[in-house]
Scaffold this active site. Sequence first.
Site, PDB file in Angstrom:
ATOM      1  N   ASP A 166       0.834  -1.193   0.000  1.00  0.00           N
ATOM      2  CA  ASP A 166       0.000   0.000   0.000  1.00  0.00           C
ATOM      3  C   ASP A 166       0.872   1.246   0.000  1.00  0.00           C
ATOM      4  OD1 ASP A 166      -2.225  -1.627   0.180  1.00  0.00           O
ATOM      5  OD2 ASP A 166      -2.299  -1.539   2.369  1.00  0.00           O
ATOM      6  N   TYR A 205       4.339  -9.564   7.240  1.00  0.00           N
ATOM      7  CA  TYR A 205       4.107  -8.130   7.402  1.00  0.00           C
ATOM      8  C   TYR A 205       4.496  -7.731   8.823  1.00  0.00           C
ATOM      9  CZ  TYR A 205       1.338  -7.189   3.156  1.00  0.00           C
ATOM     10  OH  TYR A 205       0.921  -7.000   1.866  1.00  0.00           O
TER      11      TYR A 205
END
Length: 199
Positions: free
Chosen positions: A13, A73
């Site tokens: 993102d 992540y």
Amino acid sequence: MQALRLQAAGRTDAGVHARGQVVSFHLPPGCRLGPQELRKAINANCPASLRVLEVARVPIDFSARHSSTNKFYRYDVTTTRVACPFTRATSMHVPIELDMDAIRQGVALLRGRHNFSQFSNLPPINEVRNPNKDLTRFEVIDTPTGFCFEVEGPSFLYKMIRHMVGALFFVGKGALSLDALKAARDDGTPPRHAYRGWH
């Protein structure tokens, strides 16, 4: 000069930094550069913010995206009164008191295999994804300046991690109950819009 078509192991993102990103591509016929020569050539033409650490030959059917078996992540959160200027680009600053016990309980609710449709954006056009995903690891780890979320799994939905972390912040602020979080986890219906109150 011929442009190369790159395939990355995953998207990031806006504002997210990829460490250990894997990219695959096919070299044009006649290219005589070896892996180390190619690494040096790529780095010589990249901005300082991007560096290739390793180049290796792989089987012709290898795909950085589809051959991936695990993704990781890490969301770093600083909770200091004043944001550190040296980490502002790689961490989220949350200078308010959070209920960390509730956040950890929320993490436990999301760990495992679930239909995560309510924690994703609608996928890009023509992309069909299985909404059932495995979070093989989801932890909250204390750090000297706050804490971090670490998430692992074979694959994730579009913007799934961002929405889960956003929901957990609302749990920590007392704006979203654990029951509501569990209900969203168990809902399983595709979202009609990106905003669900915690993004």
